[in-house]
Design an enzyme around this catalytic site. Structure first.
Site, mmCIF file in Angstrom:
data_model
loop_
_atom_site.group_PDB
_atom_site.id
_atom_site.type_symbol
_atom_site.label_atom_id
_atom_site.label_comp_id
_atom_site.label_asym_id
_atom_site.label_seq_id
_atom_site.Cartn_x
_atom_site.Cartn_y
_atom_site.Cartn_z
ATOM 1 C CG HIS A 120 -1.399 26.239 -0.023
ATOM 2 N ND1 HIS A 120 -0.495 27.266 -0.339
ATOM 3 C CD2 HIS A 120 -2.070 27.608 -1.201
ATOM 4 C CE1 HIS A 120 -0.512 27.565 -0.954
ATOM 5 N NE2 HIS A 120 -1.560 28.169 -2.303
ATOM 6 C CD GLU A 164 -5.996 30.934 -6.251
ATOM 7 O OE1 GLU A 164 -6.556 31.099 -6.107
ATOM 8 O OE2 GLU A 164 -4.985 30.864 -5.363
#
Length: 192
Positions: free
Chosen positions: A12, A83
């Protein structure tokens, strides 16, 4: 271009926490303006490529990167792409953690009230199995530490070996094969 399917990994774009070095696991914070601009540039970098599937972490930072890169309509959120769960270390920098726990290493020691490398590795194994079942190229949007574990598991390495791969915000990497499907490789890593 490989004769075999390729898995394109995208970390990201920048967030306020990634810019300051804070561990951002399950805290769902937005991209910065710079992170949004970097995400838009990913579209140019992936131009001309086609994907059988587009998968994203459910975090807004990953899915927003997917959308700004032009793949939001095709993006499927997969919880296993989240994550690393940093537990008690969420929002702390490595320097802050080391001040209280000398010698700490994420990939070796994991996080209290969060995940160990084996936990992230089990999620990565499920994703690897799903990737290998797709007949074609796959585009994956997620976060740094999880993508590093995913790369290690793709290669058949222990999840702790994700420590060997550095991944910058908006970095693009490609996993694939060399001579046959029994030879998984890293074709490109952390391209900016």
């Amino acid at each position: 271009m490989s004769a075999f399917a390729e898995i394109t990994l995208v970390r990201h774009g920048e967030t306020e926490w990634s810019a300051s070095g804070k561990h951002t696991g399950r805290t769902d914070i937005p991209l910065t303006l710079a992170g949004e601009e970097a995400a838009r540039r990913i579209a140019e970098r992936l131009q001309g490529l086609s994907f059988q599937a587009v998968w994203s972490s459910p975090s807004q930072r990953a899915f927003r990167t997917c959308a700004l890169a032009g793949f939001g309509a095709a993006g499927l959120k997969k919880p296993d792409l989240a994550e690393w769960d940093y537990g008690a270390y969420e929002g702390l920098t490595t320097k802050q953690i080391l001040a209280e726990r000398t010698g700490w290493r994420l990939f070796r020691d994991g996080c209290p009230d969060g995940e160990m490398a084996e936990d992230a590795g089990a999620r990565a194994d499920r994703i690897v199995s799903e990737l290998r079942a797709v007949n074609g190229n796959v585009l994956v949007f997620s976060s740094a530490h999880f993508l590093r574990v995913l790369a290690a598991r793709w290669l058949g390495l222990p999840p702790q070996d994700g420590a060997l791969f550095v991944l910058d915000t908006a970095g693009i990497s490609v996993l694939g094969y060399e001579h046959d499907l029994g030879e998984p490789v890293v074709r490109r890593w952390n391209q900016r």
